[in-house]
Scaffold this active site. Structure first.
Site, PDB file in Angstrom:
ATOM      1  CB  SER A  52      -0.928  -0.039   1.206  1.00 17.19           C
ATOM      2  OG  SER A  52      -1.936   0.926   1.112  1.00 17.19           O
TER       3      SER A  52
ATOM      4  NE  ARG B 281      -8.591   2.117  10.777  1.00 20.64           N
ATOM      5  CZ  ARG B 281      -7.485   1.646  10.236  1.00 20.64           C
ATOM      6  NH1 ARG B 281      -6.843   2.344   9.319  1.00 20.64           N
ATOM      7  NH2 ARG B 281      -7.005   0.475  10.598  1.00 20.64           N
TER       8      ARG B 281
ATOM      9  CG  ASP C   9      -6.250  -3.805  -3.567  1.00 20.25           C
ATOM     10  OD1 ASP C   9      -7.081  -2.920  -3.289  1.00 20.25           O
ATOM     11  OD2 ASP C   9      -5.026  -3.681  -3.356  1.00 20.25           O
TER      12      ASP C   9
ATOM     13  CG  HIS D 106      -5.687  -2.264   0.080  1.00 25.88           C
ATOM     14  ND1 HIS D 106      -4.768  -2.191  -0.935  1.00 25.88           N
ATOM     15  CD2 HIS D 106      -5.190  -1.511   1.099  1.00 25.88           C
ATOM     16  CE1 HIS D 106      -3.762  -1.401  -0.565  1.00 25.88           C
ATOM     17  NE2 HIS D 106      -3.996  -0.995   0.667  1.00 25.88           N
ATOM     18  CG  ASP D 107      -6.828  -4.650   5.237  1.00 22.24           C
ATOM     19  OD1 ASP D 107      -5.992  -3.794   4.901  1.00 22.24           O
ATOM     20  OD2 ASP D 107      -7.636  -4.500   6.171  1.00 22.24           O
TER      21      ASP D 107
END
Length: 401
Positions: free
Chosen positions: A167, A236, A333, A366-367
């Protein structure tokens, strides 16, 4: 009735064990850092951790770049009162793991502008004796990399075997190869890009706006007060959605309800669905550990990052680099897409750089690079081994302990 047991926690043998964060002071007057934005900043304190053993030839150094809200604690455990906190890439860095600390000397440092020990907007401005707040200069990815490069230089390390990051960390790794083409043996950029998309800028913009619009923001001078906790939590929550995939959200939460068996038809009930409860939890946890000003600065640095604009073209950015590249993406992602990684690969091929590319399949979006470490290790381990076997430290840089 179940009986609770409280077995003392044992650190796994596959871990680097207990670690401590160290600090270094760089860019002290009269040699401040001149930022991309034209400001001067110094002295700069940098928090970092190391794992493994530095080889006598100093040729086994791997620098780990953390993502947006990460920190220098990448592996091992911190002694934290009565519990121990593992590093954020504990499953990937350690003896026999993807980044094998039996072979490599690993360094990870907090980014400039952050809030985990490296100088950022929450630090004391030595000229005023007060916290920088919004007087902290706007920083770019290039500034972050220059600080880390200087950190390694002060540790007696002139050249690194590899720079690895996911990232925002991947952006830093790509910038390393462009800024220091002869100092990097390999770049491993995972779930990253040469610039963020307009969609990513849009999400970052809304997150920053949530913080700035919070009545407790107080023009950034909220230290000692509760600060913009609601705005930061909202930022967040929004960002966390982008870290997941549709499949992972459906798999984990579906439309299941939280603490109720039927719809309440109450607009003011905060958590009715499990996904709502999860996002509120992520928001609350984030407020406990992160500084709202740092969030503003680091998301802006991410938005500003554009290798093409900085170097003329992607090909020009790395035309002088001697590094080998491993570019990795994930099929689910949607924050940093496979097409963005392929754009990097194409540019590297155009200048005949050594590049390997892999697209992982994972449901976690993405994680994935933080969750599915086994498949990542299976690709990274041999790549690093091949790089190390061909990595020849220039004679002029050889030093002895």
């Amino acid at each position: 009735m179940a009986t609770e047991t409280s077995e003392p926690f044992q650190i796994p043998e596959t871990s680097v064990g207990l670690v401590e964060t160290q600090t270094a002071t760089l860019f002290a007057p009269p040699h401040p850092l001149k930022t991309e934005g034209g400001s001067k900043l110094g002295p700069i304190q940098v928090a970092y951790e190391t794992y493994g053993t530095l080889s006598p030839a100093r040729d086994n150094v791997i620098f780990i770049c953390h993502a947006l809200t990460g920190d220098a604690h990448a592996a091992g455990y911190h002694e934290n009162s009565n519990r121990k906190k593992p590093g954020w890439w504990e499953d990937f860095i350690g003896p026999g793991k993807g980044v094998d600390t039996d072979q490599y000397f690993v360094v990870c440092a907090n980014v400039l502008g952050g809030c985990m020990g490296t100088t950022g907007p929450g630090a004391i401005n030595p000229e005023t004796g007060e916290r920088y707040s919004l007087e902290f200069p706007v920083v770019a990815i290039n500034d972050i990399v220059r600080v880390h490069h200087e950190l390694l230089r002060t540790l007696g390390i002139d050249r690194v075997l590899a720079v690895v990051g996911g990232s925002l960390g991947g952006m830093q790794a790509l910038e390393w190869a462009a800024s220091y083409p002869n100092d990097v043996g390999a770049v491993i950029a995972i779930a990253s890009a040469a610039n963020v998309s307009a969609q990513s800028i849009a999400f970052n913009t809304v997150g920053r706006r949530a913080i700035l619009a919070d009545p407790q923001f107080q023009e950034g001078r909220f230290y000692g007060d509760q600060g913009p906790r609601y705005g930061l939590a909202l930022a967040r929550m929004l960002a966390h959605i982008t870290y997941l995939s549709e499949a992972s959200i459906e798999m984990k939460f579906g439309r299941r309800l939280q603490d109720t068996e039927k719809l309440t038809y109450n607009l003011l009930k905060e958590t009715e669905f499990q996904i709502e409860s999860y996002l509120h939890y992520q928001g609350r946890r984030f407020v406990e550990r992160f500084d709202a000003n740092s969030y503003l600065y680091l998301t802006k640095a991410m938005d500003y990052f554009n290798i093409t604009e900085s170097y003329g073209s992607l090909s020009d950015a790395w035309k002088d680099s001697t590094a080998r590249f491993l570019i990795a993406s994930y099929d689910t992602d949607w924050l940093f897409t496979t097409s963005q990684s392929k754009e990097i690969v194409t540019a590297l091929n155009q200048t005949a750089r050594h590049v390997s590319y892999i697209e992982f399949q994972s449901p976690y979006g993405h994680d994935s690079f933080l969750i599915e470490c086994e498949q990542l290790a299976a690709a990274v381990r041999p790549f690093l081994a091949q790089t190390y076997s061909s990595f020849k430290l220039p004679e002029k840089n050889q030093k002895t302990n």
